[in-house]
Write a protein that holds these residues in place. Structure first.
Motif, PDB file in Angstrom:
ATOM      1  N   LEU A 153     -76.272 -38.199 -55.494  1.00 30.79           N
ATOM      2  CA  LEU A 153     -76.059 -36.754 -55.631  1.00 30.79           C
ATOM      3  C   LEU A 153     -76.404 -36.288 -57.045  1.00 30.79           C
ATOM      4  O   LEU A 153     -77.074 -35.266 -57.237  1.00 30.79           O
ATOM      5  CB  LEU A 153     -74.598 -36.410 -55.313  1.00 30.79           C
ATOM      6  N   TYR A 154     -75.958 -37.056 -58.043  1.00 31.73           N
ATOM      7  CA  TYR A 154     -76.250 -36.714 -59.426  1.00 31.73           C
ATOM      8  C   TYR A 154     -77.754 -36.657 -59.678  1.00 31.73           C
ATOM      9  O   TYR A 154     -78.268 -35.700 -60.290  1.00 31.73           O
ATOM     10  CB  TYR A 154     -75.609 -37.728 -60.371  1.00 31.73           C
ATOM     11  N   ARG A 155     -78.453 -37.653 -59.204  1.00 28.20           N
ATOM     12  CA  ARG A 155     -79.897 -37.727 -59.447  1.00 28.20           C
ATOM     13  C   ARG A 155     -80.655 -36.614 -58.734  1.00 28.20           C
ATOM     14  O   ARG A 155     -81.777 -36.269 -59.121  1.00 28.20           O
ATOM     15  CB  ARG A 155     -80.436 -39.097 -59.036  1.00 28.20           C
ATOM     16  N   ASN A 156     -80.041 -36.054 -57.712  1.00 26.60           N
ATOM     17  CA  ASN A 156     -80.653 -34.938 -56.995  1.00 26.60           C
ATOM     18  C   ASN A 156     -80.064 -33.587 -57.419  1.00 26.60           C
ATOM     19  O   ASN A 156     -80.247 -32.580 -56.736  1.00 26.60           O
ATOM     20  CB  ASN A 156     -80.494 -35.136 -55.485  1.00 26.60           C
ATOM     21  N   LYS A 157     -79.342 -33.601 -58.558  1.00 28.23           N
ATOM     22  CA  LYS A 157     -78.804 -32.380 -59.166  1.00 28.23           C
ATOM     23  C   LYS A 157     -77.859 -31.629 -58.230  1.00 28.23           C
ATOM     24  O   LYS A 157     -77.853 -30.396 -58.171  1.00 28.23           O
ATOM     25  CB  LYS A 157     -79.941 -31.485 -59.653  1.00 28.23           C
ATOM     26  N   ILE A 158     -77.054 -32.383 -57.486  1.00 25.13           N
ATOM     27  CA  ILE A 158     -76.031 -31.825 -56.611  1.00 25.13           C
ATOM     28  C   ILE A 158     -74.671 -32.091 -57.252  1.00 25.13           C
ATOM     29  O   ILE A 158     -74.438 -33.159 -57.823  1.00 25.13           O
ATOM     30  CB  ILE A 158     -76.105 -32.459 -55.201  1.00 25.13           C
ATOM     31  N   ASP A 159     -73.774 -31.115 -57.192  1.00 23.68           N
ATOM     32  CA  ASP A 159     -72.472 -31.187 -57.847  1.00 23.68           C
ATOM     33  C   ASP A 159     -71.627 -32.332 -57.273  1.00 23.68           C
ATOM     34  O   ASP A 159     -71.075 -32.220 -56.172  1.00 23.68           O
ATOM     35  CB  ASP A 159     -71.744 -29.858 -57.685  1.00 23.68           C
ATOM     36  N   VAL A 160     -71.534 -33.419 -58.026  1.00 17.41           N
ATOM     37  CA  VAL A 160     -70.818 -34.612 -57.568  1.00 17.41           C
ATOM     38  C   VAL A 160     -69.328 -34.327 -57.416  1.00 17.41           C
ATOM     39  O   VAL A 160     -68.696 -34.716 -56.428  1.00 17.41           O
ATOM     40  CB  VAL A 160     -71.040 -35.785 -58.549  1.00 17.41           C
ATOM     41  N   PHE A 161     -68.752 -33.647 -58.380  1.00 16.33           N
ATOM     42  CA  PHE A 161     -67.314 -33.410 -58.340  1.00 16.33           C
ATOM     43  C   PHE A 161     -66.928 -32.406 -57.256  1.00 16.33           C
ATOM     44  O   PHE A 161     -65.826 -32.459 -56.728  1.00 16.33           O
ATOM     45  CB  PHE A 161     -66.811 -32.961 -59.705  1.00 16.33           C
ATOM     46  N   GLU A 162     -67.832 -31.505 -56.914  1.00 15.18           N
ATOM     47  CA  GLU A 162     -67.575 -30.607 -55.782  1.00 15.18           C
ATOM     48  C   GLU A 162     -67.527 -31.410 -54.482  1.00 15.18           C
ATOM     49  O   GLU A 162     -66.676 -31.156 -53.608  1.00 15.18           O
ATOM     50  CB  GLU A 162     -68.662 -29.533 -55.704  1.00 15.18           C
ATOM     51  N   PHE A 163     -68.425 -32.377 -54.352  1.00  6.81           N
ATOM     52  CA  PHE A 163     -68.422 -33.256 -53.178  1.00  6.81           C
ATOM     53  C   PHE A 163     -67.102 -34.034 -53.085  1.00  6.81           C
ATOM     54  O   PHE A 163     -66.484 -34.112 -52.008  1.00  6.81           O
ATOM     55  CB  PHE A 163     -69.602 -34.234 -53.248  1.00  6.81           C
ATOM     56  N   ILE A 164     -66.662 -34.612 -54.207  1.00  5.06           N
ATOM     57  CA  ILE A 164     -65.404 -35.374 -54.215  1.00  5.06           C
ATOM     58  C   ILE A 164     -64.224 -34.457 -53.897  1.00  5.06           C
ATOM     59  O   ILE A 164     -63.339 -34.809 -53.110  1.00  5.06           O
ATOM     60  CB  ILE A 164     -65.199 -36.058 -55.584  1.00  5.06           C
ATOM     61  N   HIS A 165     -64.218 -33.291 -54.513  1.00  8.71           N
ATOM     62  CA  HIS A 165     -63.139 -32.330 -54.260  1.00  8.71           C
ATOM     63  C   HIS A 165     -63.055 -31.963 -52.779  1.00  8.71           C
ATOM     64  O   HIS A 165     -61.958 -31.916 -52.194  1.00  8.71           O
ATOM     65  CB  HIS A 165     -63.372 -31.074 -55.098  1.00  8.71           C
ATOM     66  N   LYS A 166     -64.190 -31.737 -52.172  1.00 11.92           N
ATOM     67  CA  LYS A 166     -64.234 -31.314 -50.763  1.00 11.92           C
ATOM     68  C   LYS A 166     -63.785 -32.421 -49.819  1.00 11.92           C
ATOM     69  O   LYS A 166     -63.042 -32.182 -48.870  1.00 11.92           O
ATOM     70  CB  LYS A 166     -65.659 -30.865 -50.415  1.00 11.92           C
ATOM     71  N   HIS A 167     -64.214 -33.667 -50.094  1.00 12.68           N
ATOM     72  CA  HIS A 167     -63.986 -34.756 -49.131  1.00 12.68           C
ATOM     73  C   HIS A 167     -62.726 -35.566 -49.434  1.00 12.68           C
ATOM     74  O   HIS A 167     -62.194 -36.241 -48.531  1.00 12.68           O
ATOM     75  CB  HIS A 167     -65.201 -35.679 -49.096  1.00 12.68           C
ATOM     76  N   TYR A 168     -62.238 -35.521 -50.687  1.00 11.42           N
ATOM     77  CA  TYR A 168     -61.069 -36.333 -51.040  1.00 11.42           C
ATOM     78  C   TYR A 168     -59.891 -35.485 -51.545  1.00 11.42           C
ATOM     79  O   TYR A 168     -58.856 -36.040 -51.898  1.00 11.42           O
ATOM     80  CB  TYR A 168     -61.451 -37.371 -52.093  1.00 11.42           C
TER      81      TYR A 168
END
Length: 221
Positions: A52-67
């Motif tokens: 996700l980081y390498r594709n410039k997608i918000d990693v922490f938003e992903f973690i927040h949403k799923h965890y």
């Protein structure tokens, strides 16, 4: 490149992407976060986070949403974790030779006090450093002259060298102050990869080296 060192020589280093690759700090933080969230299957989560980081997608938003972990908690864990990082090849030997020849060693780094101190300690740099300048502690960031003048105030007159990597901000001020400037060439892993925007004498070091193996520290005059 040869540098003659004695007790009037002050060699000042940048930290991130100059003494180690900053991407390794990011990877270290992602591993710790993944291990805290997925005890058994953390490698799978880590791989996804890094992708996700390498594709410039918000990693922490992903973690927040799923965890269901607050982004502020993740940011704090990222910034304040104890990193697993290593110096570039040849850095330790360079520092040892400077000290053997009675030279002084400084460090100028932008960032938060806790984060940068954790990096310095993890890399084993503390015993070598005679002066550490961290931007959060003094309230200014490179290329502000204050960050460099602290070194001159600390050590007085001498032969100053600055070793860094970031053309945007590392060399402007030491060039203006008459310091010798040395650039570490990007090994393809640098976080800041916009060097093409900052060309010309103002931004460039006097000399580029590809690694610390290109530096020769001597005591001959």
């Amino acid at each position: 490149m040869d540098i003659t060192v004695d007790n009037k020589t002050i060699i000042v280093f940048d930290l991130d992407d100059t003494l180690y690759n900053e991407i390794e700090f990011l990877k270290s933080a992602y591993r710790e976060i993944a291990q805290n969230l997925e005890k058994e299957n953390w490698p799978s989560l880590y791989i996804k986070m890094f992708s996700l980081y390498r594709n410039k997608i918000d990693v922490f938003e992903f973690i927040h949403k799923h965890y269901k972990v607050a982004k502020s908690t993740l940011i704090t864990e990222y910034r304040e974790h104890k990193p697993d990082i290593k110096l570039f090849e040849g850095v330790l030997e360079t520092l040892q030779k400077i000290k053997i020849n009675k030279g002084k060693i400084g460090l100028i780094t932008d960032g938060r006090q806790k984060t940068q101190t954790n990096k310095i300690e993890a890399l084993g740099l503390t015993p070598f450093l005679d002066c550490i300048v961290i931007s959060q502690e003094i309230g200014t960031e490179k290329p502000h002259q204050n960050n460099y003048k602290i070194l001159e105030s600390t050590f007085g007159k001498g032969a100053y060298y600055y070793i860094g990597d970031n053309l945007k901000k590392d060399f402007i001020t030491p060039n203006a102050l008459g310091w010798n400037t040395i650039g570490i060439m990007d090994n393809g892993l640098n976080i800041h990869n916009d060097a093409y925007l900052y060309q010309g004498e103002k931004y460039s070091p006097k000399v580029f080296i590809s690694s610390y193996l290109d530096l020769s520290i001597t005591h001959e005059r």
